[in-house]
Design an enzyme around this catalytic site. Structure first.
Site, PDB file in Angstrom:
ATOM      1  N   GLY A 175       0.594  -1.373  -0.011  1.00  0.00           N
ATOM      2  CA  GLY A 175      -0.252   0.218   0.153  1.00  0.00           C
ATOM      3  C   GLY A 175       0.866   0.866  -0.128  1.00  0.00           C
ATOM      4  O   GLY A 175       1.723   1.368  -0.938  1.00  0.00           O
ATOM      5  N   GLY A 176       0.593   1.956   0.954  1.00  0.00           N
ATOM      6  CA  GLY A 176       1.371   3.485   1.079  1.00  0.00           C
ATOM      7  C   GLY A 176       2.836   2.825   1.222  1.00  0.00           C
ATOM      8  O   GLY A 176       3.735   3.853   0.949  1.00  0.00           O
ATOM      9  N   GLY A 410      16.591   9.474 -35.471  1.00  0.00           N
ATOM     10  CA  GLY A 410      16.120   9.963 -34.340  1.00  0.00           C
ATOM     11  C   GLY A 410      16.993   9.680 -33.168  1.00  0.00           C
ATOM     12  O   GLY A 410      17.323  10.964 -32.632  1.00  0.00           O
ATOM     13  N   ALA A 411      17.352   8.411 -32.986  1.00  0.00           N
ATOM     14  CA  ALA A 411      18.312   7.794 -32.042  1.00  0.00           C
ATOM     15  C   ALA A 411      19.861   8.676 -32.272  1.00  0.00           C
ATOM     16  O   ALA A 411      20.420   8.274 -31.262  1.00  0.00           O
ATOM     17  CB  ALA A 411      17.809   6.591 -32.032  1.00  0.00           C
TER      18      ALA A 411
HETATM   19  C1  HXC Z   1      -2.394  -2.541  10.759  1.00  0.00           C
HETATM   20  C2  HXC Z   1      -0.273  -4.546  10.215  1.00  0.00           C
HETATM   21  C3  HXC Z   1      -0.257  -4.088   9.236  1.00  0.00           C
HETATM   22  C4  HXC Z   1      -0.970  -2.547   8.586  1.00  0.00           C
HETATM   23  C5  HXC Z   1       0.151  -6.090   9.187  1.00  0.00           C
HETATM   24  N1  HXC Z   1      -0.011  -5.554  10.340  1.00  0.00           N
HETATM   25  N2  HXC Z   1      -0.164  -5.151   8.344  1.00  0.00           N
HETATM   26  N3  HXC Z   1      -1.776  -4.275  11.437  1.00  0.00           N
HETATM   27  N4  HXC Z   1      -1.636  -2.171   9.372  1.00  0.00           N
HETATM   28  N5  HXC Z   1      -1.294  -2.020   7.604  1.00  0.00           N
HETATM   29  C6  HXC Z   1      -0.204  -6.145  11.254  1.00  0.00           C
HETATM   30  C7  HXC Z   1      -0.298  -7.890  11.178  1.00  0.00           C
HETATM   31  O1  HXC Z   1      -1.541  -7.703  11.654  1.00  0.00           O
HETATM   32  C8  HXC Z   1       0.249  -8.668  12.819  1.00  0.00           C
HETATM   33  O2  HXC Z   1      -0.081  -8.373  13.784  1.00  0.00           O
HETATM   34  C9  HXC Z   1       1.876  -7.928  11.995  1.00  0.00           C
HETATM   35  O3  HXC Z   1       1.757  -6.864  11.927  1.00  0.00           O
HETATM   36  C10 HXC Z   1       2.772  -9.146  11.608  1.00  0.00           C
HETATM   37  O4  HXC Z   1       1.749  -9.462  10.436  1.00  0.00           O
HETATM   38  P1  HXC Z   1       1.352 -10.591   9.978  1.00  0.00           P
HETATM   39  O5  HXC Z   1       0.738 -10.630   8.859  1.00  0.00           O
HETATM   40  O6  HXC Z   1       1.559 -11.552  10.772  1.00  0.00           O
HETATM   41  O7  HXC Z   1       3.487 -10.745   8.679  1.00  0.00           O
HETATM   42  P2  HXC Z   1       3.925 -11.693   7.420  1.00  0.00           P
HETATM   43  O8  HXC Z   1       2.559 -12.931   7.026  1.00  0.00           O
HETATM   44  O9  HXC Z   1       4.444 -11.483   7.197  1.00  0.00           O
HETATM   45  O10 HXC Z   1       2.012 -10.499   6.321  1.00  0.00           O
HETATM   46  C11 HXC Z   1       2.796  -9.377   6.320  1.00  0.00           C
HETATM   47  C12 HXC Z   1       1.771  -8.389   5.410  1.00  0.00           C
HETATM   48  C13 HXC Z   1       0.372  -8.859   5.708  1.00  0.00           C
HETATM   49  C14 HXC Z   1       2.105  -9.088   3.669  1.00  0.00           C
HETATM   50  C15 HXC Z   1       2.369  -6.782   5.324  1.00  0.00           C
HETATM   51  O11 HXC Z   1       0.417  -8.478   7.325  1.00  0.00           O
HETATM   52  C16 HXC Z   1      -0.746  -7.707   5.149  1.00  0.00           C
HETATM   53  O12 HXC Z   1      -1.079  -8.257   4.297  1.00  0.00           O
HETATM   54  N6  HXC Z   1      -0.660  -6.380   6.065  1.00  0.00           N
HETATM   55  C17 HXC Z   1      -1.552  -5.812   5.127  1.00  0.00           C
HETATM   56  C18 HXC Z   1      -0.721  -5.259   4.260  1.00  0.00           C
HETATM   57  C19 HXC Z   1      -1.799  -4.282   3.275  1.00  0.00           C
HETATM   58  O13 HXC Z   1      -3.140  -3.872   3.084  1.00  0.00           O
HETATM   59  N7  HXC Z   1      -1.408  -2.790   3.403  1.00  0.00           N
HETATM   60  C20 HXC Z   1      -2.062  -1.410   3.546  1.00  0.00           C
HETATM   61  C21 HXC Z   1      -2.554  -0.803   3.916  1.00  0.00           C
HETATM   62  S1  HXC Z   1      -3.635   0.410   3.086  1.00  0.00           S
HETATM   63  P3  HXC Z   1      -0.626  -8.883  14.984  1.00  0.00           P
HETATM   64  O14 HXC Z   1      -0.418  -9.113  16.217  1.00  0.00           O
HETATM   65  O15 HXC Z   1      -1.590 -11.123  14.465  1.00  0.00           O
HETATM   66  O16 HXC Z   1       0.938 -10.531  14.494  1.00  0.00           O
HETATM   67  C22 HXC Z   1      -2.333   1.655   2.735  1.00  0.00           C
HETATM   68  C23 HXC Z   1      -3.219   2.624   1.798  1.00  0.00           C
HETATM   69  C24 HXC Z   1      -1.623   3.651   1.930  1.00  0.00           C
HETATM   70  O17 HXC Z   1      -1.120   1.144   2.954  1.00  0.00           O
HETATM   71  C25 HXC Z   1      -1.938   4.152   0.320  1.00  0.00           C
HETATM   72  C26 HXC Z   1      -1.351   5.621   0.257  1.00  0.00           C
HETATM   73  C27 HXC Z   1      -0.962   5.825  -0.961  1.00  0.00           C
END
Ligand code: HXC
Length: 520
Positions: A175-176, A410-411
């Protein structure tokens, strides 16, 4: 026995808090991080910077959110380690996202920590390095974390062209977390663990039905070879750190400074009699341009950028008599060195970075033209090719070119030509400059003659030879001052080094403007 003063207790408390903060999300999560083959944020900083130079800031920062159980997940320093230190004795600012704290997700306070050091880096004119390992915006914080990203993006853009910005991706950058690297000058990724994407595989499956793994979607290989988002792919975190250090060695601290000068070469007047042998007699036969580059730069050391992407053009850094130079070269070994959309964009970006940071550009030319075809036309080769023209025309750093073989159409113009204010344009005797190759030219200008000929093939061969003899050599352009000299290949290193020295004090000022409007 010494009496313990109240102040001693306070100092002890500080030590305790420091130790707590050093543990990030705690030992269990550190172990999990190690099990994934990844270092922690602090280990990464220690491995990148000069020993003992890191000064951490905001290690006691805490997020204030209570939403969705966040009040039970409060760790000193939150999800990023920030501060300053040195690499090879030169000042840098660094942040490293700490995956052990809520998955390295960006909270408002983490964003504030990052923007604080970005401001310091910009105000003191030092490179900014981000070590990324993050699940993106902290979902529980909602708009707070989201707006934290906009604060970072704004600074990435405002610092662009002022200080070098480098992002290294060691874990997820979802994401961000993916857009800040994209706004920086160089993106490095570690194979197997670094994964950049706007939306992950689960979202993709839900929206489009496509099934794809994290690695195939956004791994180092995909971004280094397909999307071009990553400039470097590393086999390990250690290799990635080496790449960052090596990259920095070619860059100035900021846009007001020059790159550090390496040791002067003692072989700068030597000639390389075998260089000419690298060009095959048959003009349609390929050869490896990187071999020529290695033969003319100091110590044969060429540090390629975007090595796996758009390989028909080669860009990277080297030194010539100790001066850091940016090298742009067509690569006849890949698609005959033709300029297509990706190659044009790759080279244009590199040229613009060099120009912004006072790095002279040495261009080696062997290009048959822009890539023909409806796919390229409809995908915008005109718009993207124009980027490269724009970048060279806009660049005011020293621009030296060496034509080894072809420069058609052009190149010819786009590759640092005299018309685009190339300072010194050399050609080897094997140089071929023309609007197009002899075969195509004869088909057009002698169309009627060939149609009426008794033996069109015989006539065609004669006309091709005539065109080649009259136009396809470097002396026509040299006669018009468009080539400054035809040089023997063996003299190339010496001639380029002397031209660079001559251009040391080059100053060229463009008309004042807010900014140009590059065809994006
Ligand atoms: C809150 C988060 C988080 C997030 C991960 N965690 N991403 N908590 N906000 N964005 C937490 C998990 O819940 C977990 O907590 C811990 O971090 C470790 O993550 P895991 O999932 O256990 O690790 P892993 O299996 O290695 O997977 C990592 C990951 C996955 C691929 C990043 O966590 C994931 O898909 N996260 C969400 C990613 C996402 O959709 N981000 C987009 C956010 S929106 P616990 O306590 O359970 O261990 C965004 C918009 C901005 O960013 C746009 C701007 C242009």
């Amino acid at each position: 026995m010494a009496v313990r003063r109240k102040n001693d207790e306070k100092r002890d408390y500080l030590q305790k808090k420091r130790q707590e903060s050093q543990l990030g999300g705690g030992n269990r999560r550190i172990e999990a991080q190690h099990k994934k083959g990844k270092l922690t944020a602090r280990e990464r900083i220690a491995s990148l910077l000069d020993d003992g130079t890191f000064e951490e800031l905001d290690s006691f920062a805490l997020h204030q959110s209570t939403e969705f159980g966040l009040d039970k997940q409060r760790f000193l320093g939150d999800s990023v380690v920030t501060g300053f230190g040195t690499i090879d004795g030169r000042r840098i600012f660094v942040y490293a996202q700490d995956f052990t704290v809520v998955g390295g997700s960006l909270s408002l306070v983490a964003a504030q920590k990052i923007t604080k050091i970005m401001d310091l880096a910009l105000n003191t004119g030092a490179p900014m390095i981000g070590l990324i390992d993050s699940g993106g915006a902290r979902i529980q914080e909602g708009i707070d974390s989201l707006s934290g990203y906009s604060d970072i993006f704004l600074r990435n853009v405002r610092a662009s062209g002022v200080i070098p910005q480098i992002s290294a991706v060691f874990g997820p950058a979802a994401g961000g977390a993916s857009y800040s690297p994209a706004l920086t000058d160089f993106v490095l990724m570690v194979r197997g663990t670094g994964q950049l994407y706007i939306t992950g595989p689960d979202v993709i499956k839900a929206v489009t039905g496509e099934e794809i793994t994290h690695e195939d979607l956004g791994g180092a290989e995909s971004h280094a070879s397909k999307s071009g988002v990553a400039h470097f792919a590393a086999e390990s975190e250690e290799e990635c750190m080496d790449q960052i250090r090596r990259l920095l060695s070619f860059l100035p601290q900021n846009n007001m400074e020059e790159s550090p000068r390496g040791q002067g070469a003692d072989d700068q007047d030597s000639t390389d009699q075998t260089l000419a042998d690298l060009i095959p007699d048959n003009p349609n036969q390929a050869y490896d341009m990187t071999e020529i580059i290695r033969r003319i730069v100091d110590g044969g050391e060429f540090f390629q950028v975007h090595e796996l992407y758009a390989r028909n053009v080669v860009v990277g850094y080297a030194r010539m008599d100790g001066r850091a130079v940016g090298i742009v070269a067509n690569q006849p070994e890949v698609m005959a060195g033709v300029l297509d959309i990706n190659a044009s964009a790759k080279a244009a970006r590199f040229v613009r970075f060099c120009d912004a940071f006072n790095i002279p550009i040495v261009t080696l030319i062997d290009v048959p033209g822009f890539m023909p075809g409806s796919s390229q036309e409809h995908s915008g080769i005109i718009r993207h090719g124009a980027k490269l023209i724009y970048a060279y025309a806009e660049a005011t750093v020293p621009k030296i070119s060496v034509l080894t073989r072809k420069a058609y159409g052009g190149a010819y113009i786009v590759m640092s030509s005299k018309g685009l204010k190339g300072d010194i344009n050399y050609a080897w005797p094997t140089g071929e400059l023309a609007v197009m190759g002899a075969g195509g030219a004869v088909n057009i200008i002698h169309r009627n003659q060939l149609k009426d000929a008794d033996d069109p093939e015989q006539l065609r061969a004669e006309l091709v030879k005539e065109y080649e003899d009259r136009l396809i050599n470097p002396y026509v352009a040299a006669g018009r001052g468009l080539i400054d000299d035809v040089i023997d290949p063996s003299e190339t290193r010496q001639k380029v080094i002397r031209a660079l020295a001559m251009l040391d004090n080059k100053r060229e000022v463009l008309p004042p403007k807010k900014h140009g409007s590059i065809p994006l």
